[in-house]
Design a protein around this motif. Structure first.
Motif, PDB file in Angstrom:
ATOM      1  N   TRP A 539     -56.672 -31.639  86.163  1.00 37.37           N
ATOM      2  CA  TRP A 539     -56.666 -31.239  87.571  1.00 37.37           C
ATOM      3  C   TRP A 539     -57.949 -30.460  87.836  1.00 37.37           C
ATOM      4  CZ3 TRP A 539     -52.268 -27.774  90.051  1.00 37.37           C
ATOM      5  CH2 TRP A 539     -52.230 -28.016  91.425  1.00 37.37           C
ATOM      6  N   THR A 540     -58.726 -30.906  88.794  1.00 38.59           N
ATOM      7  CA  THR A 540     -60.007 -30.263  89.063  1.00 38.59           C
ATOM      8  C   THR A 540     -59.819 -29.007  89.904  1.00 38.59           C
ATOM      9  OG1 THR A 540     -60.326 -31.734  90.963  1.00 38.59           O
ATOM     10  CG2 THR A 540     -61.341 -32.380  88.876  1.00 38.59           C
ATOM     11  N   LYS A 541     -58.918 -28.172  89.469  1.00 34.98           N
ATOM     12  CA  LYS A 541     -58.689 -26.873  90.105  1.00 34.98           C
ATOM     13  C   LYS A 541     -58.590 -25.823  89.006  1.00 34.98           C
ATOM     14  CE  LYS A 541     -56.380 -28.573  94.259  1.00 34.98           C
ATOM     15  NZ  LYS A 541     -56.898 -29.933  94.088  1.00 34.98           N
ATOM     16  N   LEU A 542     -59.322 -24.741  89.195  1.00 36.38           N
ATOM     17  CA  LEU A 542     -59.327 -23.654  88.226  1.00 36.38           C
ATOM     18  C   LEU A 542     -58.100 -22.776  88.474  1.00 36.38           C
ATOM     19  CD1 LEU A 542     -60.873 -22.309  85.900  1.00 36.38           C
ATOM     20  CD2 LEU A 542     -62.076 -20.938  87.616  1.00 36.38           C
ATOM     21  N   LEU A 543     -57.119 -22.833  87.594  1.00 38.85           N
ATOM     22  CA  LEU A 543     -55.853 -22.119  87.793  1.00 38.85           C
ATOM     23  C   LEU A 543     -55.930 -20.694  87.262  1.00 38.85           C
ATOM     24  CD1 LEU A 543     -53.121 -24.780  86.887  1.00 38.85           C
ATOM     25  CD2 LEU A 543     -54.089 -24.204  89.111  1.00 38.85           C
ATOM     26  N   ASN A 544     -55.492 -19.764  88.073  1.00 35.50           N
ATOM     27  CA  ASN A 544     -55.325 -18.379  87.643  1.00 35.50           C
ATOM     28  C   ASN A 544     -54.205 -17.763  88.485  1.00 35.50           C
ATOM     29  OD1 ASN A 544     -55.676 -15.989  86.324  1.00 35.50           O
ATOM     30  ND2 ASN A 544     -57.542 -15.403  87.414  1.00 35.50           N
ATOM     31  N   SER A 545     -53.075 -18.486  88.496  1.00 31.21           N
ATOM     32  CA  SER A 545     -51.961 -18.116  89.368  1.00 31.21           C
ATOM     33  C   SER A 545     -50.653 -18.376  88.646  1.00 31.21           C
ATOM     34  CB  SER A 545     -52.024 -18.938  90.662  1.00 31.21           C
ATOM     35  OG  SER A 545     -50.803 -18.841  91.377  1.00 31.21           O
ATOM     36  N   ASP A 546     -49.810 -17.350  88.567  1.00 32.02           N
ATOM     37  CA  ASP A 546     -48.503 -17.506  87.926  1.00 32.02           C
ATOM     38  C   ASP A 546     -47.638 -18.505  88.677  1.00 32.02           C
ATOM     39  OD1 ASP A 546     -49.405 -15.639  86.230  1.00 32.02           O
ATOM     40  OD2 ASP A 546     -48.100 -14.007  86.904  1.00 32.02           O
ATOM     41  N   SER A 547     -47.633 -18.427  90.001  1.00 32.30           N
ATOM     42  CA  SER A 547     -46.776 -19.317  90.777  1.00 32.30           C
ATOM     43  C   SER A 547     -47.216 -20.772  90.637  1.00 32.30           C
ATOM     44  CB  SER A 547     -46.781 -18.911  92.252  1.00 32.30           C
ATOM     45  OG  SER A 547     -48.112 -18.961  92.773  1.00 32.30           O
ATOM     46  N   ALA A 548     -48.530 -21.000  90.625  1.00 31.08           N
ATOM     47  CA  ALA A 548     -49.028 -22.366  90.479  1.00 31.08           C
ATOM     48  C   ALA A 548     -48.663 -22.937  89.115  1.00 31.08           C
ATOM     49  CB  ALA A 548     -50.534 -22.406  90.690  1.00 31.08           C
ATOM     50  N   VAL A 549     -48.740 -22.108  88.083  1.00 31.34           N
ATOM     51  CA  VAL A 549     -48.413 -22.568  86.744  1.00 31.34           C
ATOM     52  C   VAL A 549     -46.923 -22.880  86.631  1.00 31.34           C
ATOM     53  CG1 VAL A 549     -48.322 -21.898  84.316  1.00 31.34           C
ATOM     54  CG2 VAL A 549     -50.351 -21.392  85.670  1.00 31.34           C
ATOM     55  N   LYS A 550     -46.078 -22.024  87.238  1.00 33.45           N
ATOM     56  CA  LYS A 550     -44.638 -22.276  87.193  1.00 33.45           C
ATOM     57  C   LYS A 550     -44.292 -23.571  87.915  1.00 33.45           C
ATOM     58  CE  LYS A 550     -43.336 -17.399  86.869  1.00 33.45           C
ATOM     59  NZ  LYS A 550     -42.691 -16.250  87.566  1.00 33.45           N
ATOM     60  N   ALA A 551     -44.953 -23.806  89.054  1.00 36.86           N
ATOM     61  CA  ALA A 551     -44.698 -25.045  89.793  1.00 36.86           C
ATOM     62  C   ALA A 551     -45.168 -26.258  88.988  1.00 36.86           C
ATOM     63  CB  ALA A 551     -45.406 -25.000  91.143  1.00 36.86           C
ATOM     64  N   LEU A 552     -46.302 -26.097  88.316  1.00 36.71           N
ATOM     65  CA  LEU A 552     -46.815 -27.189  87.507  1.00 36.71           C
ATOM     66  C   LEU A 552     -45.894 -27.492  86.340  1.00 36.71           C
ATOM     67  CD1 LEU A 552     -49.098 -29.193  86.895  1.00 36.71           C
ATOM     68  CD2 LEU A 552     -50.293 -27.351  85.690  1.00 36.71           C
ATOM     69  N   ARG A 553     -45.353 -26.422  85.733  1.00 36.59           N
ATOM     70  CA  ARG A 553     -44.458 -26.623  84.593  1.00 36.59           C
ATOM     71  C   ARG A 553     -43.165 -27.322  85.041  1.00 36.59           C
ATOM     72  NH1 ARG A 553     -43.866 -21.627  83.143  1.00 36.59           N
ATOM     73  NH2 ARG A 553     -45.692 -21.554  81.813  1.00 36.59           N
ATOM     74  N   GLU A 554     -42.696 -26.983  86.245  1.00 35.21           N
ATOM     75  CA  GLU A 554     -41.496 -27.638  86.759  1.00 35.21           C
ATOM     76  C   GLU A 554     -41.773 -29.103  87.106  1.00 35.21           C
ATOM     77  OE1 GLU A 554     -40.362 -25.302  90.061  1.00 35.21           O
ATOM     78  OE2 GLU A 554     -39.670 -23.575  88.859  1.00 35.21           O
ATOM     79  N   GLN A 555     -42.971 -29.347  87.627  1.00 38.54           N
ATOM     80  CA  GLN A 555     -43.320 -30.703  88.035  1.00 38.54           C
ATOM     81  C   GLN A 555     -43.584 -31.611  86.842  1.00 38.54           C
ATOM     82  OE1 GLN A 555     -46.910 -30.851  90.356  1.00 38.54           O
ATOM     83  NE2 GLN A 555     -46.421 -32.841  91.256  1.00 38.54           N
ATOM     84  N   ARG A 556     -44.211 -31.054  85.792  1.00 32.39           N
ATOM     85  CA  ARG A 556     -44.551 -31.844  84.600  1.00 32.39           C
ATOM     86  C   ARG A 556     -43.920 -31.166  83.387  1.00 32.39           C
ATOM     87  NH1 ARG A 556     -45.717 -36.493  86.281  1.00 32.39           N
ATOM     88  NH2 ARG A 556     -46.230 -36.909  84.082  1.00 32.39           N
ATOM     89  N   PRO A 557     -42.626 -31.329  83.181  1.00 30.47           N
ATOM     90  CA  PRO A 557     -41.944 -30.592  82.104  1.00 30.47           C
ATOM     91  C   PRO A 557     -42.395 -31.000  80.707  1.00 30.47           C
ATOM     92  CG  PRO A 557     -40.494 -32.245  83.078  1.00 30.47           C
ATOM     93  CD  PRO A 557     -41.709 -32.173  83.958  1.00 30.47           C
ATOM     94  N   ASP A 558     -42.994 -32.181  80.555  1.00 27.70           N
ATOM     95  CA  ASP A 558     -43.442 -32.625  79.231  1.00 27.70           C
ATOM     96  C   ASP A 558     -44.860 -32.153  78.895  1.00 27.70           C
ATOM     97  OD1 ASP A 558     -41.065 -33.949  78.833  1.00 27.70           O
ATOM     98  OD2 ASP A 558     -41.800 -35.848  79.672  1.00 27.70           O
ATOM     99  N   ALA A 559     -45.574 -31.603  79.878  1.00 29.68           N
ATOM    100  CA  ALA A 559     -46.966 -31.208  79.651  1.00 29.68           C
ATOM    101  C   ALA A 559     -47.021 -29.957  78.781  1.00 29.68           C
ATOM    102  CB  ALA A 559     -47.669 -30.974  80.975  1.00 29.68           C
ATOM    103  N   ILE A 560     -47.992 -29.931  77.895  1.00 32.15           N
ATOM    104  CA  ILE A 560     -48.166 -28.762  77.020  1.00 32.15           C
ATOM    105  C   ILE A 560     -49.482 -28.036  77.284  1.00 32.15           C
ATOM    106  CG2 ILE A 560     -46.750 -29.783  75.205  1.00 32.15           C
ATOM    107  CD1 ILE A 560     -49.342 -30.409  73.683  1.00 32.15           C
ATOM    108  N   GLY A 561     -50.375 -28.626  78.075  1.00 29.25           N
ATOM    109  CA  GLY A 561     -51.651 -27.988  78.361  1.00 29.25           C
ATOM    110  C   GLY A 561     -52.367 -28.707  79.477  1.00 29.25           C
ATOM    111  N   GLY A 562     -53.420 -28.095  79.978  1.00 32.11           N
ATOM    112  CA  GLY A 562     -54.172 -28.692  81.069  1.00 32.11           C
ATOM    113  C   GLY A 562     -55.627 -28.307  81.040  1.00 32.11           C
ATOM    114  N   GLU A 563     -56.445 -29.130  81.717  1.00 30.47           N
ATOM    115  CA  GLU A 563     -57.883 -28.854  81.807  1.00 30.47           C
ATOM    116  C   GLU A 563     -58.435 -29.571  83.040  1.00 30.47           C
ATOM    117  OE1 GLU A 563     -60.203 -31.772  80.594  1.00 30.47           O
ATOM    118  OE2 GLU A 563     -58.331 -32.574  81.386  1.00 30.47           O
ATOM    119  N   MET A 564     -59.754 -29.613  83.203  1.00 27.92           N
ATOM    120  CA  MET A 564     -60.343 -30.054  84.460  1.00 27.92           C
ATOM    121  C   MET A 564     -61.188 -31.325  84.359  1.00 27.92           C
ATOM    122  SD  MET A 564     -61.593 -26.306  85.839  1.00 27.92           S
ATOM    123  CE  MET A 564     -62.237 -26.959  87.367  1.00 27.92           C
ATOM    124  N   GLU A 565     -61.583 -31.733  83.166  1.00 27.31           N
ATOM    125  CA  GLU A 565     -62.548 -32.838  83.034  1.00 27.31           C
ATOM    126  C   GLU A 565     -61.947 -34.139  82.517  1.00 27.31           C
ATOM    127  OE1 GLU A 565     -64.188 -29.049  83.228  1.00 27.31           O
ATOM    128  OE2 GLU A 565     -63.169 -29.776  81.425  1.00 27.31           O
TER     129      GLU A 565
END
Length: 639
Positions: A539-565
């Motif tokens: 995701w080409t967005k620099l995350l530094n938000s607890d709420s955004a991370v929680k929403a992402l974890r709920e949306q992609r429950p199988d994901a273990i990490g993320g990056e931008m490139e």
């Protein structure tokens, strides 16, 4: 000097600097070898050679002290020059021939002119001088040939052969140690520019246009490098390979090197020269065995033709070797007759030994050339891995890991739009690296366009995106854990519907099964941090938000990490048909407050963890290469 013809004074200063270097005389002898007539040099004076090289665009200089000279293969058509430089180039390349043929022709014309003027005595004197000149040249040539053949190692002949068929770096001189690497890199860049220009010109003449990647090797010789620092620098360069071992004469330079031990033969004793030495001793010693019996066996008048002194015996023995009889000499003892019969055998035996020695020498030369050619082919046909990083921290981590594996510093290639960092060869795998200009995938310097440019430049077999990422499971994972993306989900393509519902429409792609299998295999031998496998989000967005991370974890429950490139990287690799995988390491939790052990803490996004994560990811990738997991090309696997 680039772009302008150097002055003679500049060339003379460069030549003096070369001669004054520690290995300057050796380089001078390599640049100006002895001609067939040993009293002359085959090529012109060094200032003339430098001036002609500059006129042809083959000279790279650094002021009045540093200089590098390139030479194209013999088969290549030389660059057209003005009449003046064409004449000077001919003189520089055929200096020995001009000195050998020029004076005799001049003396012969002078003798003819004197004879036409009925000046008999001057004509005879000129002819005598001409005869003495030719005799001296022939004698000098014979002596030089014998001495040089006995002293020249076989590898030097191989180096001469390779230099005649490939581009070669004939001189590399820089007395200033601080500027040595710059000169070497400039010389190599000039070589690639010349080859590229030649290919583009040929395509233009045929009515076409091409994009060129130089894959040829540049042949260097240790004799042409004038300082110890420069020799060490070239030998340790990631571009250089020495097929006959460290410190030997031949150096092959390309965008790849090999780390295998060279296959060479043990040096053999020059039996032919030992045989000639023994034959000479025998020829000089046998007359002593003839004289004594001859003096005791000759009677009266027979002594007048008998071999009663050393000179007669030596003359008679030499004639016997040539199956001839000396007029006025005849042996009077049976011992002499037997020795004469045995002397008949020496000539055919010498011819036989000479033929065998010549065949063995040619076979040894062919073997050494084949070793060098195999090394050259291996340098050009290694499996090629492209490592892609984004941040300076990631770049330094990969560079350090590669240095530990190769012992060689990074070399930079500026000949293309994307700067390529050559890391050397590890287990028959050539390793290159690029650094993406911008974070994210879609900007002009982002991962998509940068990766496409790099792949088109270096044509890798494998591409690996490595570096740091954020983790999504702080309770289960730790800072520094290596994350292997088994699938990559593109989050940039989304559809927003009513009630702020987001539908992800980006691709969910699996990396190369080949590279995934290699990563799984080497993870079992990895003794570093834990290796976590699972889905990664890009995701080409620099995350530094607890709420955004929680929403992402709920949306992609199988994901273990993320990056931008990742999304741009895998799109570019797939478009270019290159095997790819993403290997990163957790440096933070995208704004959630957890420390390195997953405990809640008010630390935000600590930069201290980035170095640890980048090091772990780089070490894992280099560990996989060191294990030989990427030494086979995908094309070879399909055979």
């Amino acid at each position: 000097m680039r772009g302008t013809e150097p002055t003679w004074s500049q060339c003379r200063r460069l030549a003096r600097s070369v001669r004054a270097a520690r290995h300057g005389r050796e380089a001078y002898a390599w640049m100006r070898p002895r001609a067939a007539a040993g009293m002359f040099r085959q090529r012109g004076p060094l200032p003339l050679l430098l001036a002609v090289a500059a006129a042809e665009g083959l000279l790279v200089s650094q002021g009045d002290s540093g200089v590098a000279v390139l030479e194209p293969p013999m088969r290549k058509r030389r660059r057209p020059l003005s009449v003046r430089w064409t004449v000077l180039r001919f003189a520089a390349q055929h200096w020995g021939l001009l000195l050998l043929a020029g004076p005799p022709i001049s003396l012969l014309l002078l003798a003819i002119a004197a004879a036409l003027l009925h000046a008999v005595v001057p004509a005879l004197l000129v002819i005598a001088v001409l005869t003495a000149y030719l005799a001296a040249a022939m004698t000098s040539g014979l002596i030089t040939q014998i001495v040089s053949d006995s002293r020249r190692p076989p590898i030097r002949a191989v180096a001469n052969t390779m230099a005649a068929t490939s581009w070669s770096l004939v001189l590399l001189h820089q007395p200033d140690d601080q500027s040595a690497r710059q000169l070497f890199d400039s010389a190599y860049q000039r070589f690639t520019a010349l080859v590229r220009a030649e290919i583009k010109l040929a395509a233009h003449e045929l009515g076409g246009e091409v994009r060129v990647r130089v894959t040829d090797t540049l042949v260097g010789r240790l004799s042409g490098i004038t300082t110890e620092v420069m020799r060490d620098l070239v030998s340790s360069s990631v571009r250089a390979g020495m097929p006959f071992g460290p410190g030997t004469e031949l150096i092959l330079m390309a965008n790849a090197t090999t780390d295998q031990e060279p296959s060479t033969r043990q040096p053999q004793v020059a039996f032919f020269w030992l045989y000639l030495f023994a034959l000479t001793v025998l020829t000089l010693g046998l007359p002593m065995m003839i004289v004594v019996p001859e003096r005791s066996d000759c009677l009266g008048a027979e002594c007048a033709v008998a071999l009663t002194d050393y000179g007669r015996a030596l003359d008679w023995l030499v004639y016997q070797m040539l199956f001839q009889n000396v007029p006025g000499l005849s042996p009077s003892s049976g011992n002499s007759v037997v020795l004469g019969v045995l002397a008949h055998l020496l000539l055919p035996m010498t011819l036989l030994v000479g033929v065998v020695a010549a065949r063995r020498s040619m076979a040894e030369h062919r073997h050494r050339v084949s070793v060098a050619q195999r090394e050259r082919e291996r340098m050009l046909t290694n499996a090629h891995v492209l490592i892609v990083v984004t941040t300076p921290v990631e770049w330094r981590s990969v560079a350090r890991a590669a240095y530990r594996a190769t012992g060689k510093a990074v070399a930079m290639d500026f000949q293309h739009r994307q700067v390529v960092y050559e890391l050397g060869s590890i287990r028959d795998t050539t390793v290159s690296m690029i650094r993406i200009g911008d974070q994210g995938a879609l900007s002009p310097g982002g991962s998509a366009l940068s990766t496409v440019d790099a792949i088109q430049q270096v044509r890798p077999d494998y591409a690996i995106l490595t570096g740091i990422c954020y983790g999504l499971r702080p309770k289960e994972h730790r800072i520094g854990d290596v994350v292997l993306g088994k699938r990559v989900q593109d989050l940039d393509h989304q559809k927003w519907v009513e009630e702020q519902t987001i539908q992800v429409r980006g691709e969910n792609i699996q990396p190369s099964p080949t590279l995934l299998g290699r990563c799984h295999a080497v993870a079992g031998t990895w003794t570093g941090s834990a290796v976590r496998e699972g889905e990664m989000v890009s995701w080409t967005k620099l995350l530094n938000s607890d709420s955004a991370v929680k929403a992402l974890r709920e949306q992609r429950p199988d994901a273990i990490g993320g990056e931008m490139e990742g999304s741009g990287f895998h799109a570019a690799a797939r478009r270019e048909g290159v095997e790819w995988v993403i290997v990163k390491s957790i440096s933070d939790w995208a704004g959630q407050h957890f420390d390195a052990e997953g405990r809640e803490a008010e630390i935000g996004k600590p930069d201290d963890f980035q170095q640890r994560a980048a090091d772990n990811a780089a070490d894992f990738v280099l560990h996989m290469i060191e294990m030989g997991a990427l030494s086979a090309k995908p094309s070879d696997m399909r055979r």
